[in-house]
Design a protein around this motif. Structure first.
Motif, PDB file in Angstrom:
ATOM      1  N   SER A 143      77.720   8.086  72.275  1.00  0.00           N
ATOM      2  CA  SER A 143      78.929   8.170  71.448  1.00  0.00           C
ATOM      3  C   SER A 143      80.075   8.959  72.079  1.00  0.00           C
ATOM      4  N   ILE A 144      79.855   9.562  73.239  1.00  0.00           N
ATOM      5  CA  ILE A 144      80.880  10.407  73.855  1.00  0.00           C
ATOM      6  C   ILE A 144      81.995   9.550  74.452  1.00  0.00           C
ATOM      7  N   ASP A 145      83.220   9.862  74.098  1.00  0.00           N
ATOM      8  CA  ASP A 145      84.398   9.209  74.675  1.00  0.00           C
ATOM      9  C   ASP A 145      84.708   9.920  75.988  1.00  0.00           C
ATOM     10  N   ARG A 146      84.286   9.349  77.109  1.00  0.00           N
ATOM     11  CA  ARG A 146      84.421  10.017  78.407  1.00  0.00           C
ATOM     12  C   ARG A 146      85.865  10.102  78.892  1.00  0.00           C
ATOM     13  N   ILE A 147      86.780   9.397  78.262  1.00  0.00           N
ATOM     14  CA  ILE A 147      88.205   9.566  78.583  1.00  0.00           C
ATOM     15  C   ILE A 147      88.685  10.891  77.987  1.00  0.00           C
ATOM     16  N   ARG A 148      88.298  11.142  76.761  1.00  0.00           N
ATOM     17  CA  ARG A 148      88.704  12.370  76.064  1.00  0.00           C
ATOM     18  C   ARG A 148      87.830  13.561  76.451  1.00  0.00           C
ATOM     19  N   ILE A 149      86.550  13.333  76.683  1.00  0.00           N
ATOM     20  CA  ILE A 149      85.570  14.379  77.008  1.00  0.00           C
ATOM     21  C   ILE A 149      84.913  14.009  78.349  1.00  0.00           C
ATOM     22  N   PRO A 150      85.489  14.412  79.479  1.00  0.00           N
ATOM     23  CA  PRO A 150      84.965  13.963  80.774  1.00  0.00           C
ATOM     24  C   PRO A 150      83.713  14.687  81.273  1.00  0.00           C
ATOM     25  N   TRP A 151      83.352  15.816  80.683  1.00  0.00           N
ATOM     26  CA  TRP A 151      82.221  16.605  81.174  1.00  0.00           C
ATOM     27  C   TRP A 151      81.109  16.669  80.141  1.00  0.00           C
ATOM     28  N   ILE A 152      79.859  16.517  80.610  1.00  0.00           N
ATOM     29  CA  ILE A 152      78.697  16.669  79.731  1.00  0.00           C
ATOM     30  C   ILE A 152      77.769  17.712  80.331  1.00  0.00           C
ATOM     31  N   LEU A 153      77.474  18.713  79.519  1.00  0.00           N
ATOM     32  CA  LEU A 153      76.542  19.777  79.878  1.00  0.00           C
ATOM     33  C   LEU A 153      75.370  19.694  78.909  1.00  0.00           C
ATOM     34  N   VAL A 154      74.167  19.608  79.441  1.00  0.00           N
ATOM     35  CA  VAL A 154      72.955  19.525  78.627  1.00  0.00           C
ATOM     36  C   VAL A 154      72.109  20.758  78.922  1.00  0.00           C
ATOM     37  N   THR A 155      71.449  21.275  77.905  1.00  0.00           N
ATOM     38  CA  THR A 155      70.618  22.442  78.124  1.00  0.00           C
ATOM     39  C   THR A 155      69.379  22.406  77.236  1.00  0.00           C
ATOM     40  N   ALA A 156      68.321  23.042  77.724  1.00  0.00           N
ATOM     41  CA  ALA A 156      67.059  23.141  76.999  1.00  0.00           C
ATOM     42  C   ALA A 156      66.312  24.359  77.516  1.00  0.00           C
ATOM     43  N   HIS A 157      65.182  24.662  76.906  1.00  0.00           N
ATOM     44  CA  HIS A 157      64.443  25.860  77.282  1.00  0.00           C
ATOM     45  C   HIS A 157      63.681  25.701  78.597  1.00  0.00           C
ATOM     46  N   ARG A 158      62.783  24.755  78.652  1.00  0.00           N
ATOM     47  CA  ARG A 158      61.922  24.624  79.840  1.00  0.00           C
ATOM     48  C   ARG A 158      62.603  23.783  80.918  1.00  0.00           C
ATOM     49  N   PRO A 159      62.396  24.138  82.195  1.00  0.00           N
ATOM     50  CA  PRO A 159      63.090  23.433  83.274  1.00  0.00           C
ATOM     51  C   PRO A 159      62.504  22.061  83.594  1.00  0.00           C
TER      52      PRO A 159
END
Length: 133
Positions: free
Chosen positions: A51-67
């Motif tokens: 659902s991310i509009d990559r024109i408006r939101i060009p960066w995605i950062l994902v995070t979680a606990h375990r690597p």
């Protein structure tokens, strides 16, 4: 700038959710809950990334606990499961940065996918830097 918060409708918003800050979409998912392809968390994560509009939101950062990757702890089942289930999804939606903790040290990869450095890969960063002697 309009910030939006996305949480699952199944009551798990304490464990996985996302929000926008400026030009960055930040996603938290849980490595402590089922994240396999048929799970509700996986379905929510895919819908969120789609659902991310990559024109408006060009960066995605994902995070979680375990690597997903770590040079310090060897290969554990959770890493293999993350690489099999979550990594292809993050790559498909062109996630830029994947942050993790759990192990109390620092580590960073080249942009990579399936253990190989590639130009359009995901940079993996292990940021669990406190508490290790």
């Amino acid at each position: 700038m309009v910030n939006r918060f996305h949480s699952p409708s199944n009551g798990n918003s304490l464990f996985w959710y996302s929000f926008d800050i400026g030009l960055v979409h930040i996603v938290y998912y849980s490595t402590e809950h089922d994240f396999r392809r048929l799970s509700s968390q996986y379905k929510w994560l895919e819908q969120d990334l789609r659902s991310i509009d990559r024109i408006r939101i060009p960066w995605i950062l994902v995070t979680a606990h375990r690597p997903m990757y770590s040079s310090l702890i060897g290969i554990h089942l959770i890493q293999i499961m993350l690489q099999l289930n979550i990594e292809p999804l993050l790559y498909k939606y062109h996630v830029d940065l994947n942050l993790h903790g759990h192990t109390h040290s620092y580590g960073r990869t080249c942009p990579m996918y399936q253990h190989k450095c590639i130009d359009d890969g995901i940079t993996q960063v292990l940021i669990g830097m406190v508490g290790m002697i």
